[in-house]
Design a protein around this motif. Structure first.
Motif, PDB file in Angstrom:
ATOM      1  N   VAL A 202       0.829  -1.194   0.000  1.00  0.00           N
ATOM      2  CA  VAL A 202       0.000   0.000   0.000  1.00  0.00           C
ATOM      3  C   VAL A 202       0.868   1.249   0.000  1.00  0.00           C
ATOM      4  O   VAL A 202       1.875   1.318   0.712  1.00  0.00           O
ATOM      5  CB  VAL A 202      -0.924  -0.004   1.234  1.00  0.00           C
ATOM      6  CG1 VAL A 202      -1.666   1.315   1.355  1.00  0.00           C
ATOM      7  CG2 VAL A 202      -1.897  -1.167   1.143  1.00  0.00           C
ATOM      8  N   SER A 203       0.456   2.239  -0.790  1.00  0.00           N
ATOM      9  CA  SER A 203       1.077   3.553  -0.773  1.00  0.00           C
ATOM     10  C   SER A 203       0.165   4.477   0.028  1.00  0.00           C
ATOM     11  O   SER A 203      -0.941   4.816  -0.412  1.00  0.00           O
ATOM     12  CB  SER A 203       1.262   4.081  -2.194  1.00  0.00           C
ATOM     13  OG  SER A 203       1.865   5.351  -2.173  1.00  0.00           O
ATOM     14  N   VAL A 204       0.625   4.848   1.217  1.00  0.00           N
ATOM     15  CA  VAL A 204      -0.189   5.668   2.113  1.00  0.00           C
ATOM     16  C   VAL A 204      -0.464   7.021   1.479  1.00  0.00           C
ATOM     17  O   VAL A 204       0.445   7.692   0.974  1.00  0.00           O
ATOM     18  CB  VAL A 204       0.526   5.851   3.472  1.00  0.00           C
ATOM     19  CG1 VAL A 204      -0.296   6.750   4.385  1.00  0.00           C
ATOM     20  CG2 VAL A 204       0.774   4.502   4.120  1.00  0.00           C
ATOM     21  N   GLY A 205      -1.747   7.413   1.495  1.00  0.00           N
ATOM     22  CA  GLY A 205      -2.145   8.694   0.928  1.00  0.00           C
ATOM     23  C   GLY A 205      -2.490   8.643  -0.547  1.00  0.00           C
ATOM     24  O   GLY A 205      -2.964   9.637  -1.100  1.00  0.00           O
ATOM     25  N   LYS A 206      -2.265   7.513  -1.189  1.00  0.00           N
ATOM     26  CA  LYS A 206      -2.567   7.383  -2.614  1.00  0.00           C
ATOM     27  C   LYS A 206      -3.876   6.632  -2.804  1.00  0.00           C
ATOM     28  O   LYS A 206      -4.135   5.626  -2.155  1.00  0.00           O
ATOM     29  CB  LYS A 206      -1.436   6.625  -3.322  1.00  0.00           C
ATOM     30  CG  LYS A 206      -1.635   6.482  -4.814  1.00  0.00           C
ATOM     31  CD  LYS A 206      -0.464   5.737  -5.448  1.00  0.00           C
ATOM     32  CE  LYS A 206      -0.646   5.588  -6.939  1.00  0.00           C
ATOM     33  NZ  LYS A 206       0.479   4.863  -7.564  1.00  0.00           N
ATOM     34  N   GLU A 207      -4.696   7.162  -3.714  1.00  0.00           N
ATOM     35  CA  GLU A 207      -5.971   6.510  -3.968  1.00  0.00           C
ATOM     36  C   GLU A 207      -5.751   5.116  -4.549  1.00  0.00           C
ATOM     37  O   GLU A 207      -4.960   4.926  -5.474  1.00  0.00           O
ATOM     38  CB  GLU A 207      -6.813   7.343  -4.936  1.00  0.00           C
ATOM     39  CG  GLU A 207      -8.188   6.768  -5.180  1.00  0.00           C
ATOM     40  CD  GLU A 207      -9.010   7.638  -6.113  1.00  0.00           C
ATOM     41  OE1 GLU A 207      -9.591   8.623  -5.630  1.00  0.00           O
ATOM     42  OE2 GLU A 207      -9.053   7.332  -7.328  1.00  0.00           O
ATOM     43  N   THR A 208      -6.444   4.148  -3.985  1.00  0.00           N
ATOM     44  CA  THR A 208      -6.266   2.746  -4.367  1.00  0.00           C
ATOM     45  C   THR A 208      -7.634   2.109  -4.609  1.00  0.00           C
ATOM     46  O   THR A 208      -8.601   2.429  -3.922  1.00  0.00           O
ATOM     47  CB  THR A 208      -5.533   1.968  -3.261  1.00  0.00           C
ATOM     48  OG1 THR A 208      -4.347   2.666  -2.907  1.00  0.00           O
ATOM     49  CG2 THR A 208      -5.167   0.573  -3.727  1.00  0.00           C
TER      50      THR A 208
END
Length: 314
Positions: free
Chosen positions: A106-112
């Motif tokens: 997961v990339s924190v702060g990135k819409e997923t």
């Protein structure tokens, strides 16, 4: 006086008796020849006719074999029917196939975006089908397709015919801490057409918070002397493509450091002296934008050696 008795022997009678004996012998000889012609094998040997076993009819043998084949065929067809039409006897949670499609890192702060696939993979309909999708508490949901039918995480799918399938799409942003792990969990419940009880399928996807759209830099002097005035600057930038909301920055100061002022583009919310923690409310930070916090103070005269300063934003 002597009485004379004469006894006559008939020669004709004696001749007749001999003729009959001859006829009987001839008859027996004819019977023996007939039996020999019937029972003698190709090698000229005669079977032992002193023991006679009853012979089974050829039609009886054919009937027996036919009956056995019929019974075997009926049993085989019945077993195949049960296998094809009643496959759920003894199964547990295998009828509803569920999979989770999306990044594990997961990339924190990135819409997923995560897509949950479901399918009836058996040979009978499923009734009362339902999905319950649970995301971590730090996942900010932005869109769902289709929308839940109950609450924020329950989808009542109803009946699924043989081979029926579909998807649920959830889009949002993780705001957890780097280096931590979390998980997405999907619970599917259903009732096969041949059962009066419900079954469950559980699928879990483990997530690792390995990246962040926030980039931070802490600038401090490499060497200081006790009593010197020290400036510590904390720089934060949003490298994502969307605005981040409700951000907070924290600076944990070392023991022996006395704060004189804390300024910058943000407001100081809390100053906890016991834990040496300064907390700043950044608020919203647009895509590509940045902010900075400055802390000014000095170290006491009894402080020496290496000193650690921590800063974080989330």
């Amino acid at each position: 006086m002597i009485k004379k008795i004469k006894k006559r022997f008939s020669k004709k009678r004696n001749v007749s008796t001999g003729a009959n004996n001859f006829k009987d012998e001839k008859k027996e000889d004819d019977i023996e020849k007939s039996l020999t012609a019937i029972y003698q094998d190709e090698s000229g040997e005669m079977p032992d006719l002193s023991r006679i076993n009853p012979a089974r009819s050829r039609w009886w043998t054919i009937t027996l074999i036919t009956s056995l084949l019929f019974i075997v065929s009926v049993v085989g067809v019945s077993a195949l029917y049960v296998t094809l039409t009643k496959p759920f006897r003894g199964f547990s949670g295998d009828a509803l196939q569920i999979s989770i499609e999306g990044p594990e890192n997961v990339s924190v702060g990135k819409e997923t975006t995560y897509i949950i696939h479901y399918k009836n993979q058996t040979s009978e309909p499923l009734a009362q089908t339902e999905l319950r999708i649970t995301f971590p508490s730090d996942f900010i949901v932005e869109a769902r397709e289709p929308m839940p039918t109950e609450g924020e995480s329950t989808w009542r799918l109803g009946s699924l015919h043989i081979g029926a399938e579909g998807t649920v799409e959830v889009r949002g942003t993780f705001m957890g801490a780097l280096g931590t792990t979390s998980a997405i969990q999907v619970v599917g419940t259903y009732r096969p057409a041949s059962f009066n009880s419900d079954f469950e399928t559980l699928v879990t996807a483990v997530l690792v918070y390995s990246e962040s759209v926030l980039e931070g830099e802490l600038r401090v002097p490499e060497k200081v002397l006790p009593g010197d005035r020290v400036l510590m600057a904390y720089f934060v930038q949003n490298n994502g493509d969307k605005e981040l909301e409700n951000l907070v920055s924290r600076i944990e100061l070392p023991v022996g450091f006395t704060v004189e002022s804390a300024t910058g583009k943000t407001d100081l919310v809390n100053e906890v002296i016991d834990n040496r923690m300064l907390e700043f409310e950044i608020g919203n930070l647009g895509a590509g934008s940045s902010t900075e916090v400055e802390v000014v103070g000095s170290f006491s005269t009894n402080i020496s050696g290496d000193i650690l300063v921590n800063a974080e934003t989330g």
